[in-house]
Design a protein around this motif. Structure first.
Motif, short mmCIF file in Angstrom:
data_model
loop_
_atom_site.label_atom_id
_atom_site.label_comp_id
_atom_site.label_asym_id
_atom_site.label_seq_id
_atom_site.Cartn_x
_atom_site.Cartn_y
_atom_site.Cartn_z
N ALA A 96 0.82 -1.21 0.00
CA ALA A 96 0.00 0.00 0.00
C ALA A 96 0.86 1.26 0.00
CB ALA A 96 -0.94 0.00 1.21
N ILE A 97 1.86 1.30 0.87
CA ILE A 97 2.73 2.48 0.94
C ILE A 97 3.63 2.55 -0.30
CG2 ILE A 97 4.58 3.61 2.24
CD1 ILE A 97 1.86 3.81 3.57
N GLY A 98 4.16 1.42 -0.73
CA GLY A 98 5.02 1.42 -1.91
C GLY A 98 4.30 1.86 -3.17
N SER A 99 3.07 1.38 -3.35
CA SER A 99 2.33 1.73 -4.57
C SER A 99 1.89 3.18 -4.57
CB SER A 99 1.13 0.79 -4.75
OG SER A 99 0.23 0.90 -3.66
N THR A 100 1.41 3.67 -3.41
CA THR A 100 0.96 5.06 -3.37
C THR A 100 2.12 6.03 -3.58
OG1 THR A 100 1.08 5.02 -0.94
CG2 THR A 100 -1.08 4.64 -1.94
N LEU A 101 3.26 5.74 -2.95
CA LEU A 101 4.41 6.64 -3.11
C LEU A 101 5.07 6.47 -4.47
CD1 LEU A 101 6.01 6.54 0.46
CD2 LEU A 101 4.81 8.45 -0.63
N GLY A 102 5.04 5.27 -5.02
CA GLY A 102 5.57 5.09 -6.37
C GLY A 102 4.77 5.91 -7.38
N LEU A 103 3.44 5.85 -7.26
CA LEU A 103 2.57 6.65 -8.13
C LEU A 103 2.76 8.13 -7.86
CD1 LEU A 103 0.31 6.74 -10.27
CD2 LEU A 103 -1.35 6.54 -8.38
N TYR A 104 2.91 8.50 -6.59
CA TYR A 104 3.13 9.90 -6.19
C TYR A 104 4.35 10.49 -6.90
CZ TYR A 104 5.05 13.53 -3.06
OH TYR A 104 5.61 14.68 -2.54
N ALA B 160 11.47 3.38 -8.39
CA ALA B 160 11.96 1.99 -8.38
C ALA B 160 12.01 1.44 -6.96
CB ALA B 160 13.33 1.91 -9.04
N THR B 161 12.49 2.26 -6.03
CA THR B 161 12.60 1.82 -4.64
C THR B 161 11.22 1.56 -4.04
OG1 THR B 161 14.66 3.04 -4.33
CG2 THR B 161 13.42 2.50 -2.34
N CYS B 162 10.29 2.46 -4.29
CA CYS B 162 8.92 2.28 -3.78
C CYS B 162 8.29 1.00 -4.32
CB CYS B 162 8.06 3.48 -4.16
SG CYS B 162 8.54 5.03 -3.39
N LEU B 163 8.37 0.80 -5.63
CA LEU B 163 7.71 -0.34 -6.25
C LEU B 163 8.39 -1.65 -5.86
CD1 LEU B 163 6.82 1.00 -9.82
CD2 LEU B 163 5.53 1.16 -7.68
N TYR B 164 9.71 -1.65 -5.76
CA TYR B 164 10.42 -2.86 -5.34
C TYR B 164 9.96 -3.27 -3.94
CZ TYR B 164 14.24 -6.17 -4.50
OH TYR B 164 14.96 -7.30 -4.21
N THR B 165 9.83 -2.29 -3.05
CA THR B 165 9.43 -2.56 -1.67
C THR B 165 8.09 -3.28 -1.61
OG1 THR B 165 10.63 -0.62 -0.88
CG2 THR B 165 8.97 -1.54 0.58
N GLY B 166 7.11 -2.77 -2.34
CA GLY B 166 5.78 -3.36 -2.31
C GLY B 166 5.72 -4.74 -2.94
N ILE B 167 6.44 -4.91 -4.04
CA ILE B 167 6.46 -6.24 -4.68
C ILE B 167 7.14 -7.25 -3.75
CG2 ILE B 167 7.30 -7.60 -6.63
CD1 ILE B 167 7.13 -5.03 -8.33
N MET B 168 8.25 -6.85 -3.15
CA MET B 168 8.97 -7.75 -2.23
C MET B 168 8.09 -8.16 -1.06
SD MET B 168 12.37 -6.93 0.08
CE MET B 168 11.41 -5.88 1.19
N THR B 169 7.42 -7.20 -0.42
CA THR B 169 6.64 -7.54 0.78
C THR B 169 5.39 -8.34 0.44
OG1 THR B 169 5.56 -5.36 0.68
CG2 THR B 169 7.47 -5.57 2.12
N ASP B 170 4.72 -8.04 -0.67
CA ASP B 170 3.47 -8.73 -0.99
C ASP B 170 3.69 -10.10 -1.61
OD1 ASP B 170 1.22 -7.36 -0.03
OD2 ASP B 170 0.24 -7.46 -1.98
N THR B 171 4.91 -10.39 -2.02
CA THR B 171 5.22 -11.73 -2.55
C THR B 171 5.97 -12.58 -1.54
OG1 THR B 171 7.31 -10.96 -3.52
CG2 THR B 171 5.36 -10.92 -4.95
N GLY B 172 6.10 -12.09 -0.30
CA GLY B 172 6.87 -12.84 0.69
C GLY B 172 8.30 -13.03 0.24
N SER B 173 8.90 -11.93 -0.21
CA SER B 173 10.27 -11.96 -0.78
C SER B 173 10.33 -12.91 -1.99
CB SER B 173 11.30 -12.34 0.28
OG SER B 173 11.37 -11.35 1.28
N PHE B 174 9.31 -12.80 -2.85
CA PHE B 174 9.27 -13.46 -4.16
C PHE B 174 9.05 -14.97 -4.08
CE2 PHE B 174 12.46 -10.01 -4.04
CZ PHE B 174 11.69 -9.03 -4.64
N ARG B 175 8.44 -15.45 -2.98
CA ARG B 175 8.24 -16.90 -2.87
C ARG B 175 6.81 -17.35 -3.08
NH1 ARG B 175 8.31 -15.34 2.63
NH2 ARG B 175 6.72 -16.32 3.93
N PHE B 176 5.83 -16.41 -3.10
CA PHE B 176 4.44 -16.81 -3.26
C PHE B 176 4.13 -17.17 -4.72
CE2 PHE B 176 3.21 -13.87 0.52
CZ PHE B 176 3.74 -14.80 1.40
#
Length: 339
Positions: free
Chosen positions: A31-39, A162-178
């Motif tokens: 949520a924070i990564g996507s909103t700030l990435g778009l911001y 890039a930093t914002c979007l990476y953060t959200g993808i990493m956290t919502d994928t369980g560090s890319f394992r889901f």
């Protein structure tokens, strides 16, 4: 989102607008990564852009670029509602029903702004002028990348975006394992790293900055872990007194439910957290395979989310909520034991 919608949005964004971006209540990394990435992206178009959150979020997200510009509705209500009233465009990210914003629900629903939803949860409400909804996506941050891509602006992605979007993808994928992590997800991650996202630093900021109390609380949670072998389920409880004993702060229980799911043979895990201030039990559910905790949460705990990750709530006591969870498991035993 079709080409006609993208064309209309591109036209909308061709001149400076008053834009408000809102995530769900108790915003997480996506949520924070996507909103700030778009911001950061919208700032490049000279838009007057503000991120408004319903309430506060964990300290481990308070390093993300632009975080210091976020306004919080619960403590800055008048300022936030004035901005919503003046907005030309309202982006709602990482949720698809206004009730997910808590006390912001009515002011958002009454807004005359053009509403653009970008979200990956199931069963969206029909409130948006433009809707980008895709439950197959790993995260809303991945969707923001695609949104920028559809607008033809990936060249504008800088280190902050890039930093914002990476953060959200990493956290919502369980560090890319889901399971939602696809080859496309990894290609996007590669591009974000090339554009300046420091993957090691981001991971350390989110996962490796723990307080002593948070680690002690984790120990308490694990001590409360129970397993129900016949249902291949596990659950954890945390009472308000236990939270208080370890000076609980927002975010301290993030990810704890996954310890239950990590047990051999377990395909369903839950955590029940007492919140006396709100008068509810907060519930997080996780699963493996095709067992849908989204359906379970919608049916029994006034919540929802994804197939393998969902949230809910209960107005019963902590023990009564646990008893309810245990009582409904037999009706799911067939599905749980075939995963």
């Amino acid at each position: 989102m079709n080409k006609q919608d993208i064309g209309s949005i591109k036209q909308l964004l061709s001149s400076p607008k008053n834009i408000v971006i809102v995530p769900h209540k108790n915003p997480d990394g996506d949520a924070i990564g996507s909103t700030l990435g778009l911001y950061h992206y919208l700032l490049k178009g000279n838009h007057n852009t503000t991120v408004l959150t319903p309430n506060d979020y964990p300290n481990f997200l308070k390093w993300i670029p632009g975080e210091n510009t976020i306004l919080k509705h619960d403590s800055q209500t008048k300022e936030c509602e004035a901005l919503i009233h003046e907005a030309d465009i309202l982006f709602t990210l990482d949720f698809n029903a206004f009730h997910r914003t808590g006390n912001m629900e009515s002011v958002l629903a009454q807004s005359d702004a053009i509403k653009i939803m970008i979200d990956h949860h199931q069963a969206p409400d029909d409130y948006a002028t433009y809707m980008f909804s895709d439950v197959s996506m790993s995260s809303t941050c991945e969707m923001i990348y695609h949104f920028i891509e559809m607008l033809g602006d990936t060249n504008l992605i800088d280190v902050n975006i890039a930093t914002c979007l990476y953060t959200g993808i990493m956290t919502d994928t369980g560090s890319f394992r889901f399971l939602s992590t696809t080859s496309t997800t990894h290609r996007i991650i590669a591009d974000l790293i090339e554009k300046g996202a420091n993957n090691t630093e981001i991971h350390n900021n989110v996962y490796d900055t723990n307080s002593y109390n948070r680690i002690q609380l984790l120990g308490c949670a694990l001590n409360n872990l129970k397993v129900i072998p016949n249902s291949r389920a596990a659950y954890i409880t945390l009472s308000q007194d236990e939270l208080n004993s370890y000076n609980y702060t927002k975010g301290d229980t993030e990810g704890v439910v996954n310890y239950g799911l990590s047990l051999e043979g377990v395909v369903l895990a839950a955590i029940f957290i007492e919140d006396k201030q709100e008068g509810i039990i907060k519930i997080s559910l996780r699963s493996k395979g095709n067992f849908s905790v989204n359906e379970m949460s919608r049916a029994h705990f006034s919540g929802g989310g994804h197939t393998n990750a969902a949230g809910g709530r209960s107005t019963l006591s902590l023990q009564e909520t646990v008893d309810k969870f245990i009582s409904i498991l037999p009706q799911y035993n067939n599905a749980l034991n075939h995963e």
